[in-house]
Scaffold this motif. Structure first.
Motif, short mmCIF file in Angstrom:
data_model
loop_
_atom_site.label_atom_id
_atom_site.label_comp_id
_atom_site.label_asym_id
_atom_site.label_seq_id
_atom_site.Cartn_x
_atom_site.Cartn_y
_atom_site.Cartn_z
N ALA A 14 -15.00 -3.33 12.83
CA ALA A 14 -16.05 -4.06 13.53
C ALA A 14 -16.85 -4.92 12.58
O ALA A 14 -17.20 -6.06 12.87
CB ALA A 14 -16.97 -3.07 14.25
N LEU A 18 -17.31 -9.03 12.52
CA LEU A 18 -18.62 -9.68 12.56
C LEU A 18 -18.77 -10.66 11.41
O LEU A 18 -19.24 -11.78 11.60
CB LEU A 18 -19.73 -8.63 12.49
CG LEU A 18 -21.16 -9.20 12.50
CD1 LEU A 18 -21.40 -9.98 13.79
CD2 LEU A 18 -22.19 -8.09 12.35
N ILE A 207 -19.11 -7.70 19.84
CA ILE A 207 -19.22 -7.30 18.43
C ILE A 207 -20.68 -7.32 17.98
O ILE A 207 -21.13 -6.41 17.26
CB ILE A 207 -18.37 -8.23 17.54
CG1 ILE A 207 -16.88 -8.05 17.87
CG2 ILE A 207 -18.61 -7.95 16.06
CD1 ILE A 207 -15.97 -9.04 17.18
#
Length: 254
Positions: A14, A18, A207
């Motif tokens: 994740a 990002l 996200i």
């Protein structure tokens, strides 16, 4: 222990997504609209000094760096070499900045004159990459601006020349709409996989929510629109996923 390792892996994925999103957004910079100069679209006089000469076209003042004008090389003495370009303002102006793009930066001078034809300022110019440059001082009462070429070796190609009474400010480039989409697969701690066909904007929103919640703020759940996957007589269907139930997720852009 195994669940904890999977959870950490999910957080790393994740975070990577990002960062990639932020890098992409950072590439959208700010541009400067250089129009609005006092010489925009003006025809300048090409001469052997600060007066007279032959009227040029607008190659130097059209805000188009693909066009250019060639100023002759300087020759000492009263040779009549056309090594200046000049413009007379209808009314005296206050000048704060200039913009000049040429094929080199040696032997270039900007001279400013009052309404009596007296030179009030002379600036040796070194920055000729087309960027906006403030004069070392604000000059008032300018009735004529002259760009002079003092190189005796070769002519000077001028792509853009302008002066400004105001400083143009950078404007952010409008974000270009993207048609890219992605398959978002969210794997829950129970092993259940939830698959969604989303736009990249929706994926990035997910996200951002995940990272915000990971940092300790934000809502505990996130609603993902199921779009064309709706079944039955419903106007819309959303799948609410809980932050603490997410093991990992993956994004496959197409």
């Amino acid at each position: 222990m195994k669940t904890t390792l999977f959870k950490k892996a999910g957080l790393l994925i994740a975070s990577f997504m990002l960062v990639a999103s932020l890098v992409s957004n950072a590439s959208v910079g700010a541009t400067v609209d250089y129009s609005g100069g006092l010489l925009d679209g003006k025809k300048l006089f090409n001469s052997g000094g600060p007066t007279g000469g032959v009227l040029t076209d607008t190659e130097m003042t059209d805000n188009n760096e693909s066009t250019s004008f060639l100023i002759a090389k300087y020759t000492q003495g009263p040779s009549g070499t056309f090594d200046h370009v000049n413009y007379d303002f209808t009314n005296p102006q206050t000048l704060k900045a200039y913009r000049l793009k040429t094929d080199r930066s040696n032997g270039i001078v900007i001279e400013l004159y009052d309404n009596a034809g007296i030179k009030i300022k002379r600036f040796d110019i070194a920055t000729t990459d087309g960027s906006l440059v403030e004069f070392p001082e604000i000059v008032t009462g300018v009735s004529k601006v002259s760009l002079a070429h003092s190189d005796t070796n070769q002519p000077l190609k001028v792509y853009e020349f302008n002066v400004y009474d105001q400083i143009p400010t950078p404007q952010p480039e409008p974000e270009q709409p993207s048609d890219n989409r992605a398959i978002l697969v969210v794997i829950m701690t129970t092993g259940l996989e939830k698959e969604f066909d989303l736009s990249m904007q929706e994926v990035n929103s997910f996200i951002n929510w995940y990272e915000t919640k990971q940092a300790g703020s934000g809502k505990a759940s996130y609603a993902i629109d199921k779009h064309e996957n709706n079944k039955g007589p419903f106007k819309s269907r959303k799948d609410y996923v809980l932050f603490d139930r997410i093991l990992t997720f993956e994004v496959s852009e197409y």
